[in-house]
Motif scaffolding. Structure first.
Motif, PDB file in Angstrom:
ATOM      1  N   VAL A   1      65.727  94.642   4.222  1.00 57.52           N
ATOM      2  CA  VAL A   1      65.960  93.208   4.037  1.00 57.52           C
ATOM      3  C   VAL A   1      65.913  92.839   2.559  1.00 57.52           C
ATOM      4  CG1 VAL A   1      65.071  90.895   4.507  1.00 57.52           C
ATOM      5  CG2 VAL A   1      65.106  92.613   6.329  1.00 57.52           C
ATOM      6  N   MET A   2      64.897  93.300   1.855  1.00 57.80           N
ATOM      7  CA  MET A   2      64.719  92.911   0.462  1.00 57.80           C
ATOM      8  C   MET A   2      65.791  93.504  -0.450  1.00 57.80           C
ATOM      9  SD  MET A   2      62.241  90.871   0.610  1.00 57.80           S
ATOM     10  CE  MET A   2      61.980  90.653  -1.139  1.00 57.80           C
ATOM     11  N   LEU A   3      66.088  94.784  -0.273  1.00 49.85           N
ATOM     12  CA  LEU A   3      67.044  95.430  -1.169  1.00 49.85           C
ATOM     13  C   LEU A   3      68.490  95.042  -0.877  1.00 49.85           C
ATOM     14  CD1 LEU A   3      65.522  99.041  -1.362  1.00 49.85           C
ATOM     15  CD2 LEU A   3      65.384  97.221  -3.073  1.00 49.85           C
ATOM     16  N   ASN A   4      68.785  94.713   0.387  1.00 46.68           N
ATOM     17  CA  ASN A   4      70.165  94.401   0.755  1.00 46.68           C
ATOM     18  C   ASN A   4      70.484  92.907   0.724  1.00 46.68           C
ATOM     19  OD1 ASN A   4      71.365  96.949   1.172  1.00 46.68           O
ATOM     20  ND2 ASN A   4      70.372  97.153   3.163  1.00 46.68           N
ATOM     21  N   ARG A   5      69.644  92.108   0.085  1.00 43.37           N
ATOM     22  CA  ARG A   5      69.959  90.683  -0.014  1.00 43.37           C
ATOM     23  C   ARG A   5      71.250  90.508  -0.825  1.00 43.37           C
ATOM     24  NH1 ARG A   5      66.088  92.049  -3.603  1.00 43.37           N
ATOM     25  NH2 ARG A   5      66.196  91.226  -5.723  1.00 43.37           N
ATOM     26  N   PRO A   6      72.136  89.618  -0.392  1.00 49.34           N
ATOM     27  CA  PRO A   6      73.443  89.481  -1.062  1.00 49.34           C
ATOM     28  C   PRO A   6      73.332  88.853  -2.445  1.00 49.34           C
ATOM     29  CG  PRO A   6      73.197  87.864   0.696  1.00 49.34           C
ATOM     30  CD  PRO A   6      72.017  88.765   0.797  1.00 49.34           C
TER      31      PRO A   6
ATOM     32  N   SER B   1      61.480  90.929  15.598  1.00 49.19           N
ATOM     33  CA  SER B   1      60.910  92.186  16.089  1.00 49.19           C
ATOM     34  C   SER B   1      59.460  92.342  15.645  1.00 49.19           C
ATOM     35  CB  SER B   1      61.744  93.364  15.583  1.00 49.19           C
ATOM     36  OG  SER B   1      63.073  93.283  16.055  1.00 49.19           O
ATOM     37  N   VAL B   2      59.192  92.073  14.373  1.00 53.69           N
ATOM     38  CA  VAL B   2      57.831  92.198  13.866  1.00 53.69           C
ATOM     39  C   VAL B   2      56.917  91.167  14.526  1.00 53.69           C
ATOM     40  CG1 VAL B   2      56.380  91.995  11.809  1.00 53.69           C
ATOM     41  CG2 VAL B   2      58.567  93.190  11.679  1.00 53.69           C
ATOM     42  N   ALA B   3      57.423  89.942  14.709  1.00 61.42           N
ATOM     43  CA  ALA B   3      56.626  88.901  15.358  1.00 61.42           C
ATOM     44  C   ALA B   3      56.283  89.275  16.797  1.00 61.42           C
ATOM     45  CB  ALA B   3      57.389  87.577  15.320  1.00 61.42           C
ATOM     46  N   MET B   4      57.227  89.875  17.514  1.00 61.62           N
ATOM     47  CA  MET B   4      56.974  90.285  18.898  1.00 61.62           C
ATOM     48  C   MET B   4      55.922  91.384  18.959  1.00 61.62           C
ATOM     49  SD  MET B   4      60.826  90.259  20.513  1.00 61.62           S
ATOM     50  CE  MET B   4      60.235  90.965  22.067  1.00 61.62           C
ATOM     51  N   MET B   5      55.961  92.318  18.028  1.00 67.11           N
ATOM     52  CA  MET B   5      54.957  93.381  18.014  1.00 67.11           C
ATOM     53  C   MET B   5      53.579  92.828  17.683  1.00 67.11           C
ATOM     54  SD  MET B   5      57.159  96.393  16.161  1.00 67.11           S
ATOM     55  CE  MET B   5      58.782  96.825  16.801  1.00 67.11           C
ATOM     56  N   ALA B   6      53.543  91.861  16.756  1.00 69.57           N
ATOM     57  CA  ALA B   6      52.267  91.237  16.414  1.00 69.57           C
ATOM     58  C   ALA B   6      51.708  90.476  17.619  1.00 69.57           C
ATOM     59  CB  ALA B   6      52.451  90.298  15.227  1.00 69.57           C
TER      60      ALA B   6
ATOM     61  N   ALA C   1      57.604  99.306  11.766  1.00 65.21           N
ATOM     62  CA  ALA C   1      58.725  98.376  11.647  1.00 65.21           C
ATOM     63  C   ALA C   1      58.754  97.723  10.265  1.00 65.21           C
ATOM     64  CB  ALA C   1      58.639  97.306  12.737  1.00 65.21           C
ATOM     65  N   LEU C   2      57.590  97.313   9.773  1.00 64.97           N
ATOM     66  CA  LEU C   2      57.531  96.718   8.442  1.00 64.97           C
ATOM     67  C   LEU C   2      57.969  97.721   7.375  1.00 64.97           C
ATOM     68  CD1 LEU C   2      54.200  94.694   8.607  1.00 64.97           C
ATOM     69  CD2 LEU C   2      56.491  93.748   8.319  1.00 64.97           C
ATOM     70  N   TRP C   3      57.517  98.952   7.494  1.00 64.51           N
ATOM     71  CA  TRP C   3      57.837  99.996   6.520  1.00 64.51           C
ATOM     72  C   TRP C   3      59.338 100.262   6.476  1.00 64.51           C
ATOM     73  CZ3 TRP C   3      58.626 105.524   7.813  1.00 64.51           C
ATOM     74  CH2 TRP C   3      58.775 106.313   6.668  1.00 64.51           C
ATOM     75  N   GLN C   4      59.992 100.207   7.651  1.00 66.16           N
ATOM     76  CA  GLN C   4      61.418 100.472   7.721  1.00 66.16           C
ATOM     77  C   GLN C   4      62.257  99.245   7.369  1.00 66.16           C
ATOM     78  OE1 GLN C   4      63.338 103.214   8.545  1.00 66.16           O
ATOM     79  NE2 GLN C   4      61.590 104.593   8.620  1.00 66.16           N
TER      80      GLN C   4
ATOM     81  N   ASN D   1      66.762 107.739   8.662  1.00 61.11           N
ATOM     82  CA  ASN D   1      65.434 108.329   8.770  1.00 61.11           C
ATOM     83  C   ASN D   1      64.881 108.611   7.375  1.00 61.11           C
ATOM     84  OD1 ASN D   1      66.608 110.775   7.871  1.00 61.11           O
ATOM     85  ND2 ASN D   1      67.150 111.326   9.975  1.00 61.11           N
ATOM     86  N   VAL D   2      63.719 109.205   7.332  1.00 58.88           N
ATOM     87  CA  VAL D   2      63.065 109.422   6.043  1.00 58.88           C
ATOM     88  C   VAL D   2      63.942 110.261   5.117  1.00 58.88           C
ATOM     89  CG1 VAL D   2      61.062 110.455   4.915  1.00 58.88           C
ATOM     90  CG2 VAL D   2      60.773 109.202   7.061  1.00 58.88           C
ATOM     91  N   ALA D   3      64.666 111.242   5.689  1.00 59.45           N
ATOM     92  CA  ALA D   3      65.460 112.145   4.866  1.00 59.45           C
ATOM     93  C   ALA D   3      66.749 111.514   4.375  1.00 59.45           C
ATOM     94  CB  ALA D   3      65.768 113.421   5.651  1.00 59.45           C
TER      95      ALA D   3
END
Length: 207
Positions: A181-186, A143-148, A173-176, A66-68
């Motif tokens: 995805v970007m920071l945890n790329r191997p 998930s993002v595609a389904m919401m769109a 969903a995009l914010w979370q 979560n945010v905290a």
């Protein structure tokens, strides 16, 4: 004497890297101290000494939550399979969170440097394992595609209320998911390297 109690905010010997963290809202504080070729961990109830030469892998990740509780995590894996994990998020109470900031960066850098010196064969990795990261990235994209698609269908059928719900869920969903995805790329790192994108950023200077 407990190591935690013996480590004031400014230690008597500033040359000895130290760090404190309470990783859970309910539980004991953990005090870490780098002593020569050992990482000393005091959980108040007991003191463990870990030979840094026994560390075979160091992994840096961004922890979802979560945010905290969202923050950065460093994981040390030993040759016997055990792991040691600490991060920049420390709970002061059930609702109050403290960030490690520069203290966390300085301690992680000191530990990483010591491990690279004591065990040059240790692997330094950033992000999640490739398979785990790939699966999560795929799920996040779907998930993002389904919401769109939901928002588009609602708009096409004239259901403006449902459309805005879909848009709101998509933005959340995009914010979370995008940072995860970007920071945890191997990424494979050099021995002793600390990835800056997986470290807390310094606070902005005040005017």
């Amino acid at each position: 004497m407990s190591l935690f109690k013996a480590l004031p905010e400014t230690p008597d010997d500033p040359e000895i890297p130290t760090y404190r963290q309470r990783p859970k809202p309910i539980g004991f504080d953990l005090a870490y101290r780098l002593e020569g070729d050992e990482l000393v961990i005091d959980s108040t109830r007991k003191i463990d000494r870990v030979k840094l030469a026994a560390v075979e892998q160091v992994r840096f990740t961004f922890k979802p939550g979560n945010v905290a509780s969202t923050g950065y995590v460093t994981e040390l894996r030993l040759k016997d399979g055990k792991t040691i994990t600490f991060g920049d998020t420390s709970w002061r109470s059930l609702v109050e969170v403290e960030r490690g900031g520069p203290r966390y960066v300085a301690f992680v850098t000191a530990v990483a440097t010591a491990i690279a010196r004591l065990n040059p064969e240790a692997r330094f990795l950033a992000g999640k394992p490739p398979v785990t990261w790939g699966l999560f990235a795929a799920v996040a994209g779907i998930s993002v595609a389904m919401m769109a698609f939901f928002a588009f269908r609602a708009w096409a059928q004239g259901y403006s209320g449902a459309m805005w719900i879909g848009v709101l869920l998509g933005v959340i969903a995009l914010w979370q998911m995008v940072p995860m995805v970007m920071l945890n790329r191997p990424i494979r790192l050099r021995p002793g390297e600390v990835p800056q994108h997986l470290m807390p950023k310094p606070p902005a200077p005040t005017a």
